[in-house]
Design an enzyme around this catalytic site. Structure first.
Site, PDB file in Angstrom:
ATOM      1  CD  GLU A 175      -4.385   5.934  -3.077  1.00  0.00           C
ATOM      2  OE1 GLU A 175      -4.326   5.014  -2.241  1.00  0.00           O
ATOM      3  OE2 GLU A 175      -5.280   6.808  -3.084  1.00  0.00           O
TER       4      GLU A 175
ATOM      5  CG  HIS B  11      -8.630  -4.178  -0.842  1.00  0.00           C
ATOM      6  ND1 HIS B  11      -9.937  -3.946  -0.505  1.00  0.00           N
ATOM      7  CD2 HIS B  11      -7.909  -3.155  -0.314  1.00  0.00           C
ATOM      8  CE1 HIS B  11     -10.015  -2.834   0.206  1.00  0.00           C
ATOM      9  NE2 HIS B  11      -8.804  -2.329   0.325  1.00  0.00           N
TER      10      HIS B  11
END
Length: 320
Positions: free
Chosen positions: A56, A125
């Site tokens: 990322e 998550h």
């Protein structure tokens, strides 16, 4: 009108904007069908759609640099939780470059990421981190709750000349709804009254809209509930909320993120500063519990506002 899923509406918006403007490209993780590069948009696969490894910081930093040169990247982060490893290019670079360059450099980019809970994926998550970005000057924050708004707001986000964080709730992806055909654009900073009412104003953020509409229906006609979807948190359309409160005199804000330091507190602050005289009861925020998200389905549900919790909160708003 076309009847498509929320996820498809976003995909259509990006595809249409990529075809309309040669500066638009998409880079990141899980773009389109997961890890199936051959199934990505054929017309853009070679030069305009880049499926990356899980890095990322790398691809978001690349997107910031590309935006500074005049391109319009859409950076896709697999889970909102993973912004934790690329906050430097987002908050320290993309959000600040326009001001620190004296207005000479724009950063027209979109950071697109799924957020929220409900998929039983535990603490790493399942987070709702929108308030982090609301707190960072220089970023716009978009959280659509319907397919039509998702398409229209994605188009507006890509066309914006600054960095936009576009958070889509993961439980909304498969919901099918009507979406206007053609060049459907929803301006940033415009809330939408999804249900009109007279007794209490409920501001519902993202997936909370689904539950709030159910709660409003269940208490009707005993209590007349007006439900507002802010659609964008930055800029926030306070005027629409204030017009509703002038009518109802009561405010409840509902979101999945923990109530402590959440966007509900910011909405209440702005309403109190600009429309305190219209409130006949103290405004309330119904948010998630202040705890990391558990894996257990029953415990996860207990951490999030459910329809019955919203019904009780609405009743408390009008009692006494």
């Amino acid at each position: 009108m076309s009847h498509v899923t929320y996820a498809q509406a976003i995909s259509d918006a990006i595809r249409e904007e990529t075809a309309r403007d040669e500066r638009v490209f998409t880079i990141g993780e899980d773009i389109g069908p997961v890890r199936e590069r051959k199934q990505l948009w054929d017309q853009f696969r070679e030069r305009r759609t880049w499926q990356t490894p899980i890095s990322e910081t790398g691809f978001v930093g690349l997107a910031v640099g590309a935006a500074m040169t005049g391109l319009r990247p859409v950076a896709v982060i697999m889970y909102c939780d993973f912004v934790t490893v690329c906050m430097d290019p987002i908050v320290n670079q993309a959000a600040k470059i326009h001001l620190m360059s004296g207005g000479n450099v724009n950063v027209p980019m979109v950071i697109r990421t799924p957020g929220g809970a409900g998929t039983r994926e535990a603490g790493h998550h399942s987070q709702s981190l929108e308030s982090w970005f609301v707190h960072a000057p220089g970023l716009k924050v978009v959280m659509p709750a319907t397919a039509a708004d998702a398409k229209g707001l994605m188009k507006a986000s890509i066309r914006d000349d600054g960095p936009v964080v576009f958070i889509q709730h993961r439980l909304l992806g498969d919901i099918e709804q009507d979406v206007p055909e053609g060049d459907h654009v929803v301006p940033l900073g415009t809330a939408d009254v999804k249900r009109e009412g007279a007794d209490v104003t409920v501001v519902a953020v993202s997936y909370a809209l689904q539950k709030c509409l159910q709660a409003a229906e269940s208490v009707d006609p005993e209590i007349s509930v007006e439900v507002i979807d802010p659609r964008t948190l930055v800029p926030l359309d306070v005027e629409t909320i204030l017009r509703s409160i002038k009518k109802t005199g009561r405010l409840l804000v509902v979101h999945e993120a923990p109530a402590r330091g959440g966007v509900g507190a910011e909405i209440v602050r702005q309403v109190a500063e600009r429309g305190f005289e219209h409130l006949c009861k103290p405004p309330r925020v119904l948010g998630g519990l202040n705890t990391p998200m558990p894996y257990s389905a029953s415990l996860e549900d207990a951490c999030l506002p459910q329809t019955e919790d919203i019904v009780e909160a609405i009743r408390n708003c009008v009692r006494g």
